[in-house]
Design an enzyme around this catalytic site. Structure first.
Site, PDB file in Angstrom:
ATOM      1  N   HIS A 199       1.022  -5.550   0.545  1.00 47.58           N
ATOM      2  CA  HIS A 199       1.421  -7.074  -0.256  1.00 47.58           C
ATOM      3  C   HIS A 199       2.971  -6.591  -0.029  1.00 47.58           C
ATOM      4  O   HIS A 199       3.369  -6.700   0.266  1.00 47.58           O
ATOM      5  CB  HIS A 199       1.506  -6.030  -1.697  1.00 47.58           C
ATOM      6  CG  HIS A 199       1.948  -7.512  -2.888  1.00 47.58           C
ATOM      7  ND1 HIS A 199       2.876  -7.217  -2.495  1.00 47.58           N
ATOM      8  CD2 HIS A 199       0.607  -7.468  -3.653  1.00 47.58           C
ATOM      9  CE1 HIS A 199       3.145  -8.426  -4.177  1.00 47.58           C
ATOM     10  NE2 HIS A 199       1.516  -8.221  -5.020  1.00 47.58           N
ATOM     11  N   ASP A 253       2.187   2.856  -1.450  1.00 46.58           N
ATOM     12  CA  ASP A 253       2.507   1.521  -2.184  1.00 46.58           C
ATOM     13  C   ASP A 253       0.928   2.090  -3.060  1.00 46.58           C
ATOM     14  O   ASP A 253       0.326   2.093  -2.705  1.00 46.58           O
ATOM     15  CB  ASP A 253       2.601   0.802  -2.124  1.00 46.58           C
ATOM     16  CG  ASP A 253       2.130  -1.069  -2.434  1.00 46.58           C
ATOM     17  OD1 ASP A 253       1.558  -0.242  -3.824  1.00 46.58           O
ATOM     18  OD2 ASP A 253       1.994  -1.609  -2.335  1.00 46.58           O
ATOM     19  N   GLN A 302      -2.411  -0.432  -5.996  1.00 49.99           N
ATOM     20  CA  GLN A 302      -3.574  -0.601  -6.629  1.00 49.99           C
ATOM     21  C   GLN A 302      -4.858   0.572  -6.572  1.00 49.99           C
ATOM     22  O   GLN A 302      -5.647   0.855  -6.898  1.00 49.99           O
ATOM     23  CB  GLN A 302      -4.160  -1.351  -5.498  1.00 49.99           C
ATOM     24  CG  GLN A 302      -3.618  -3.300  -5.439  1.00 49.99           C
ATOM     25  CD  GLN A 302      -3.991  -4.036  -6.720  1.00 49.99           C
ATOM     26  OE1 GLN A 302      -4.981  -2.907  -7.094  1.00 49.99           O
ATOM     27  NE2 GLN A 302      -3.763  -5.027  -7.137  1.00 49.99           N
ATOM     28  N   LYS A 347      -0.682  -2.692 -14.073  1.00 50.31           N
ATOM     29  CA  LYS A 347      -2.409  -2.430 -13.485  1.00 50.31           C
ATOM     30  C   LYS A 347      -3.007  -1.333 -14.141  1.00 50.31           C
ATOM     31  O   LYS A 347      -3.722  -1.099 -13.481  1.00 50.31           O
ATOM     32  CB  LYS A 347      -2.147  -2.188 -12.270  1.00 50.31           C
ATOM     33  CG  LYS A 347      -1.499  -4.552 -11.748  1.00 50.31           C
ATOM     34  CD  LYS A 347      -1.304  -3.993 -10.226  1.00 50.31           C
ATOM     35  CE  LYS A 347      -0.832  -4.526  -8.900  1.00 50.31           C
ATOM     36  NZ  LYS A 347      -0.872  -6.069  -9.021  1.00 50.31           N
ATOM     37  N   CYS A 404      -0.561 -12.701  -2.001  1.00 49.32           N
ATOM     38  CA  CYS A 404       0.726 -12.124  -1.615  1.00 49.32           C
ATOM     39  C   CYS A 404       0.158 -11.032  -0.760  1.00 49.32           C
ATOM     40  O   CYS A 404       1.178 -10.029  -0.524  1.00 49.32           O
ATOM     41  CB  CYS A 404       1.762 -11.249  -2.261  1.00 49.32           C
ATOM     42  SG  CYS A 404       1.833 -11.933  -4.293  1.00 49.32           S
TER      43      CYS A 404
HETATM   44  N1  7TS Z   1       1.768  -3.601  -4.014  1.00 51.49           N
HETATM   45  C1  7TS Z   1       0.133  -4.031  -4.358  1.00 51.49           C
HETATM   46  C2  7TS Z   1      -0.972  -3.751  -3.534  1.00 51.49           C
HETATM   47  C3  7TS Z   1      -0.331  -5.083  -5.049  1.00 51.49           C
HETATM   48  O1  7TS Z   1      -1.284  -5.533  -5.242  1.00 51.49           O
HETATM   49  C4  7TS Z   1       1.059  -5.232  -5.752  1.00 51.49           C
HETATM   50  C5  7TS Z   1       0.361  -6.541  -7.101  1.00 51.49           C
HETATM   51  C6  7TS Z   1       2.279  -5.378  -5.700  1.00 51.49           C
HETATM   52  C7  7TS Z   1       2.304  -4.149  -4.676  1.00 51.49           C
HETATM   53  C8  7TS Z   1       3.542  -5.211  -6.462  1.00 51.49           C
HETATM   54  O2  7TS Z   1       3.143  -4.696  -8.113  1.00 51.49           O
HETATM   55  P1  7TS Z   1       4.193  -5.609  -9.552  1.00 51.49           P
HETATM   56  O3  7TS Z   1       3.857  -5.127 -10.696  1.00 51.49           O
HETATM   57  O4  7TS Z   1       5.392  -5.274  -8.722  1.00 51.49           O
HETATM   58  O5  7TS Z   1       3.941  -7.403  -9.047  1.00 51.49           O
HETATM   59  N2  7TS Z   1      -0.316  -7.585  -6.677  1.00 51.49           N
HETATM   60  C9  7TS Z   1      -1.469  -8.337  -7.387  1.00 51.49           C
HETATM   61  C10 7TS Z   1      -1.976  -9.131  -7.083  1.00 51.49           C
HETATM   62  O6  7TS Z   1      -3.362  -8.194  -5.901  1.00 51.49           O
HETATM   63  N3  7TS Z   1      -1.931 -10.178  -7.911  1.00 51.49           N
HETATM   64  O7  7TS Z   1      -1.742 -10.095  -8.361  1.00 51.49           O
HETATM   65  C11 7TS Z   1      -0.095  -9.516  -8.333  1.00 51.49           C
END
Ligand code: 7TS
Length: 415
Positions: A132, A209, A212, A235, A373
């Site tokens: 990401h 990370d 997910q 999430k 992203c």
């Molecule tokens: N890493 C992964 C693998 C992600 O899927 C996301 C967000 C992030 C980092 C960033 O997370 P945040 O909570 O700090 O924004 N992924 C997604 C997505 O797949 N669709 O919207 C956000």
């Protein structure tokens, strides 16, 4: 049409679980909502909404500073979440858990503190081809600032990392390996335990990370031997604006603070400031107290369902979805790794993903379209974007059927 295995359905009463998510019981454009965008953000059970409401209605006060009753209560509830996260990740100590805004901030905290202190010109940082943007850009910024080089582990056409190539990238110059536990664009579950072991053999540290992974599977940071592990509350069925960075104590102790301000200090004079102990050293200012409390309620909820049961149910749904979607002529799944969680990304011959998403939305089916992203993933598969259906435990086989029927409708419209 196949149905889910009876062994799985017997242990998982999805209709009862859906009662805990009032948001799912609505119609959109006159159709029952089919929410298939949980990888972007998951829905929140009533228990989480209630915990946040209770904090504001009954316990609201700032934390770590008041002797008065409300402050004591809010501090206890907030710190209780840290203890719950310790059990959730099986960390050795609550001191190793830093509250942050989310995965993005967790990674940025590591690049700006550990990174600035430890990465020098000529050093290398290894990431993977399926990261990401939040696990690419902060490392790029660090490399640019320090004169270091970013190396990328390639993947195959299924969306699996090539471990032989990874092995070759590990050299005495490698300072850090930063990879996703589960890819948001492809659903690939990476063999992070093995990858961490390989990194350690080469003398490098690791950041995983977990954005997910945490909603779908049990994570044990000690069994993985991860040096850093980040995830987002929103999430895992908690609120937005709260997340966790886990770091091994020895590493966190050696890192300079992230931001300066209240709570992260012991003594301040104009001549010199001494910093607070872990984990507060990294937590300047009034945090997202309500978010922290909501996250605690979310972890309680997930634990009550049991991550093993969740994983089994979702695995059946994913298999069923893969079978249904693969049977649609002109549809190509993007991401067909042997180990996958929660994601069905696809493209269709001659139809733009945004058109697919718009038609599906009209049918009440919420999916995400775009690059998710993860632009380098799109480049690798030579597609501008995909349509992504992402699953959570509250999804049902009937919702997969609604998705498949919607895609057939899309084909009809754009034929
Ligand atoms: N890493 C992964 C693998 C992600 O899927 C996301 C967000 C992030 C980092 C960033 O997370 P945040 O909570 O700090 O924004 N992924 C997604 C997505 O797949 N669709 O919207 C956000």
């Amino acid at each position: 049409m196949s149905t889910l295995s009876s062994a799985v359905t017997a242990t998982f009463d999805v209709e009862k679980i859906r009662e805990d998510f009032p948001v799912l019981k609505q119609t959109v454009h006159g159709k029952p909502l089919v929410y298939l965008d949980s990888a972007a953000t998951a829905q929140k059970p009533t228990a989480v909404v209630d915990a946040i409401r209770r904090f504001h209605e009954v316990d609201c006060a700032n934390i770590h500073r008041g002797v008065h009753e409300l402050s004591q209560r809010s501090t206890a509830a907030y710190e209780e979440t840290r203890a719950k996260v310790r059990r959730f990740l099986h960390a050795n100590s609550s001191d190793e858990l830093i509250f942050v805004r989310g995965t993005t901030e967790g990674i940025n905290l590591v690049t700006s503190t550990w990174g600035r202190k430890n990465v020098q010109a000529g050093d290398e940082i290894v990431i993977s081809a399926m990261e990401h943007h939040s696990n690419i850009v902060p490392w790029q910024m660090l490399c640019e600032e320090r004169g270091a080089t970013l190396r990328v582990i390639p993947m195959n056409e299924r969306g699996e990392l090539l471990l032989e190539e990874y092995e070759k990238l590990l050299t005495p110059r490698t300072r850090m390996v930063a990879v996703a536990h589960v890819s948001n664009a492809l659903g690939t579950i990476n063999p992070v335990r093995q990858m961490i072991e390989m990194a350690h053999k080469a003398g490098a540290l690791t950041l995983i990370d977990g954005a997910q992974a945490t909603p779908h599977m049990k994570v044990d940071v000690q069994a993985l031997d991860a040096d850093f592990y980040a995830f987002s509350g929103h999430k895992v069925f908690g609120p937005t604006g709260i997340g966790i960075l886990y770091g091994k104590r020895k590493l966190l102790e050696g890192m300079p603070p992230y931001q300066g301000g209240g709570d992260m200090i012991k003594v301040v004079t104009f001549e010199k400031t001494t910093y607070n102990d872990l984990p507060y050293k990294f937590e300047a200012g009034t945090p997202n107290i309500a978010g922290g409390i909501g996250l605690g309620a979310a972890l309680d909820y997930v634990n009550k369902l049991g991550l093993d049961h969740i994983a089994a149910w979702e695995h059946s749904l994913l298999e069923y979805g893969t079978e249904r979607l693969s049977a649609i002529p002109g549809l190509r799944l993007i991401g067909t790794a042997r180990e996958k969680a929660g994601v069905l990304s696809f493209v269709m011959d001659g139809i733009h993903p945004h058109d697919i998403g718009t038609v599906l939305d009209n049918l009440g089916v919420a999916v995400r379209t775009g690059h998710h992203c993860a632009q380098p993933v799109m480049d690798f598969f030579h597609v501008p974007a995909t349509t992504r259906a992402s699953l959570a435990f509250y999804n049902t086989p009937a919702e997969i059927d609604a998705l498949a029927a919607g895609i057939l409708k899309v084909k009809e419209i754009f034929a």
